[in-house]
Design a protein around this motif. Structure first.
Motif, PDB file in Angstrom:
ATOM      1  N   ALA A 140     -26.061  27.000   6.099  1.00  0.00           N
ATOM      2  CA  ALA A 140     -25.862  28.409   5.757  1.00  0.00           C
ATOM      3  C   ALA A 140     -26.339  29.304   6.897  1.00  0.00           C
ATOM      4  N   ASN A 141     -27.488  28.965   7.486  1.00  0.00           N
ATOM      5  CA  ASN A 141     -27.999  29.740   8.613  1.00  0.00           C
ATOM      6  C   ASN A 141     -27.175  29.528   9.870  1.00  0.00           C
ATOM      7  N   ALA A 142     -26.603  28.350  10.020  1.00  0.00           N
ATOM      8  CA  ALA A 142     -25.752  28.079  11.179  1.00  0.00           C
ATOM      9  C   ALA A 142     -24.416  28.805  11.080  1.00  0.00           C
ATOM     10  N   GLY A 143     -23.997  29.141   9.865  1.00  0.00           N
ATOM     11  CA  GLY A 143     -22.660  29.676   9.674  1.00  0.00           C
ATOM     12  C   GLY A 143     -22.538  31.176   9.576  1.00  0.00           C
ATOM     13  N   ILE A 144     -23.661  31.883   9.433  1.00  0.00           N
ATOM     14  CA  ILE A 144     -23.538  33.309   9.125  1.00  0.00           C
ATOM     15  C   ILE A 144     -23.527  34.211  10.351  1.00  0.00           C
ATOM     16  N   PHE A 145     -24.365  33.952  11.346  1.00  0.00           N
ATOM     17  CA  PHE A 145     -24.520  34.914  12.437  1.00  0.00           C
ATOM     18  C   PHE A 145     -23.285  34.967  13.326  1.00  0.00           C
ATOM     19  N   GLU A 146     -22.712  33.803  13.618  1.00  0.00           N
ATOM     20  CA  GLU A 146     -21.494  33.764  14.423  1.00  0.00           C
ATOM     21  C   GLU A 146     -20.344  34.451  13.712  1.00  0.00           C
ATOM     22  N   ASP A 167     -31.328  28.471  15.784  1.00  0.00           N
ATOM     23  CA  ASP A 167     -30.105  27.786  16.218  1.00  0.00           C
ATOM     24  C   ASP A 167     -28.861  28.568  15.818  1.00  0.00           C
ATOM     25  N   GLY A 168     -28.868  29.155  14.617  1.00  0.00           N
ATOM     26  CA  GLY A 168     -27.717  29.928  14.179  1.00  0.00           C
ATOM     27  C   GLY A 168     -27.491  31.155  15.035  1.00  0.00           C
ATOM     28  N   ILE A 169     -28.562  31.827  15.407  1.00  0.00           N
ATOM     29  CA  ILE A 169     -28.445  33.015  16.254  1.00  0.00           C
ATOM     30  C   ILE A 169     -27.912  32.652  17.631  1.00  0.00           C
ATOM     31  N   ARG A 170     -28.272  31.489  18.143  1.00  0.00           N
ATOM     32  CA  ARG A 170     -27.780  31.050  19.445  1.00  0.00           C
ATOM     33  C   ARG A 170     -26.257  30.951  19.486  1.00  0.00           C
ATOM     34  N   LEU A 171     -25.646  30.742  18.339  1.00  0.00           N
ATOM     35  CA  LEU A 171     -24.193  30.565  18.283  1.00  0.00           C
ATOM     36  C   LEU A 171     -23.434  31.884  18.329  1.00  0.00           C
ATOM     37  N   CYS A 172     -24.116  33.000  18.065  1.00  0.00           N
ATOM     38  CA  CYS A 172     -23.398  34.271  18.002  1.00  0.00           C
ATOM     39  C   CYS A 172     -23.426  34.967  19.356  1.00  0.00           C
ATOM     40  N   SER A 173     -22.526  35.921  19.548  1.00  0.00           N
ATOM     41  CA  SER A 173     -22.388  36.622  20.827  1.00  0.00           C
ATOM     42  C   SER A 173     -23.099  37.973  20.847  1.00  0.00           C
ATOM     43  N   LEU A 201     -28.840  43.697  12.825  1.00  0.00           N
ATOM     44  CA  LEU A 201     -29.273  42.844  11.726  1.00  0.00           C
ATOM     45  C   LEU A 201     -30.711  42.400  11.972  1.00  0.00           C
ATOM     46  N   ILE A 202     -31.610  42.816  11.090  1.00  0.00           N
ATOM     47  CA  ILE A 202     -32.998  42.355  11.149  1.00  0.00           C
ATOM     48  C   ILE A 202     -33.081  41.048  10.366  1.00  0.00           C
ATOM     49  N   VAL A 203     -33.659  40.028  11.001  1.00  0.00           N
ATOM     50  CA  VAL A 203     -33.664  38.689  10.418  1.00  0.00           C
ATOM     51  C   VAL A 203     -35.105  38.214  10.242  1.00  0.00           C
ATOM     52  N   THR A 204     -35.456  37.797   9.028  1.00  0.00           N
ATOM     53  CA  THR A 204     -36.813  37.323   8.784  1.00  0.00           C
ATOM     54  C   THR A 204     -36.834  36.247   7.706  1.00  0.00           C
TER      55      THR A 204
END
Length: 422
Positions: A140-146, A167-173, A201-204
């Protein structure tokens, strides 16, 4: 193929070329490199052996090579439902009705009515529009930010957020910014610096799993309102048991409904098996079904896991006694272990990190505890920062008060033996 061309394509293939086609040279190089890394891990005292449990997950377990009943204080089984008979029965019934699995992804032939029913229950539980299931919250975390964020956007993430978020954030631009742990001044400065962005987007984490501390969510939401930003919260260590009715960090801190996006897991308090989800606005859930790669390219959640989690939601919605029990057990343990002189991080949460600092000491402490029939694990780098090794105790509603006291007594005995406390 010429030697010079082979060298340009793959340097490791040079040895194989010289020693003919089927040489084991590349494998030998790999083995040597990995052996050196492993030697370094062991020398640093951060090697993590895996103990083998031979029973179901519960407050009392058995481990391989030891036939004694051992008290388990190292599981995310917050409500004690991993081996609950009603939950197990729901999973068994689903096997007969829906089979073992779908052998496919959701949009092809992997969606059953029970998947939709569970998504509806999740959304209702959190008071959101809709929800989408994943095979794990890591997915779920890998799929949302991108899916959500583009180059025009910015993401602002607490520096101690879970590895799956990182890791999820690393996938987004999007522009990526890390703010100091729970530091609202630093977060505000980064919000000010990114005002040109389309979305921020604030992420915590709601609760930080290694430290047991609760995010300052009210202050985060206030800043989000001030700077017209979105708030994402990972509730893996809060859903089902934190707050009076288990609605998580929002309820615990009295800020219900202020987070725009919630990700959480079914694999901890909510049955202990697997599965994760995102819940939030309908527009977001709709686009995740169309574009989220872990959702589109991973098999759907198996029916027994879906049925078990659905049963847990029914149980905790109808009765909050297990939530009250884990809360009282947590207070009992924290009060007693703090009075004994241990340094315990976090506050009012079943995650109770007992700080030992040295990795080798944490490992030895855990072994001494096992000798006293208490199952805990030493946490050290890279799971936690260097110099901050600890025993992370986790309290469950399944523990009796007598078991809590036995664990505290064992900690005191070992703590004195290893000169952690006077």
């Amino acid at each position: 193929m010429s030697f010079s061309l082979l060298k340009r394509i793959h340097p490791l293939a040079v040895g194989a070329y010289r020693c003919h086609a089927y040489s084991s040279a590349p494998l030998g190089v790999m083995n040597q490199v990995l052996a050196e890394v492993m030697d370094g891990i062991k020398a640093a005292g951060t090697y993590k052996p895996e103990r083998v449990i031979t029973t179901k997950q519960a407050a009392q377990i058995k481990v391989q090579g030891n036939n004694k009943d051992i008290l388990n204080f190292c599981a995310n089984n917050y409500l004690g439902l991993s081996s609950n008979l009603e939950v197990i029965e729901a999973a068994k019934e689903s096997l007969d009705l829906y089979g073992n699995g779908l052998s496919s992804v959701r949009f092809i032939c992997g969606t059953q009515d029970i998947h939709k029913e569970l998504e509806h229950k999740i959304a209702k539980f959190h008071g959101r529009d809709d929800a989408i299931l994943y095979i794990s919250c890591f997915d779920a975390n890998a799929g949302i930010f991108e899916t959500l964020l583009g180059r025009e956007d910015a993401v602002l993430s607490d520096e101690l957020n879970h590895a799956s978020i990182i890791d999820g954030i690393r996938l987004c631009s999007a522009e990526r910014h890390r703010y100091k742990h729970m530091n609202m001044q630093d977060l505000e400065e980064k919000l000010q610096a990114t005002q040109k962005c389309r979305m921020r987007l604030i992420v915590t984490d709601g609760v930080f799993s290694m430290d047991g501390d609760v995010s300052p969510l009210r202050e985060i939401c206030d800043l989000a309102d001030k700077y017209n930003s979105l708030v994402f919260i990972d509730e893996c260590h809060a859903t089902g048991f934190l707050g009076a009715t288990g609605r998580g960090t929002e309820e615990f801190l009295g800020v219900e409904g202020r987070c725009h996006i919630i990700n959480s897991t079914l694999g901890k308090a909510l049955g202990g098996a697997a599965g994760g989800y995102t819940t939030g606005p309908q527009s977001l859930i709709d686009i995740l079904r169309q574009k989220s790669r872990p959702y589109l390219f991973s098999n759907s959640l198996p029916p027994p896991i879906v049925a078990a989690a659905s049963k847990v939601f029914d149980m905790i919605t109808q009765d909050n006694s297990l939530i009250a029990k884990v809360t009282s057990n947590t207070k009992r343990f924290r009060d007693k272990i703090t009075a004994a002189g241990f340094e315990v991080w976090g506050k009012d949460h079943p995650i109770c990190p007992i700080m030992l600092k040295e990795a080798s000491l944490a490992g030895r402490f855990a072994e001494e505890m096992l000798d006293r029939d208490i199952y805990v694990i030493g946490f050290s780098f890279p799971v936690v920062p260097k110099g901050l090794a600890r025993i992370r105790v986790q309290i469950s509603a399944a523990h009796s008060e007598e078991e809590i006291d036995r664990a505290v007594d064992a900690f005191i005995e070992v703590g004195k033996k290893l000169e952690v406390i006077p």
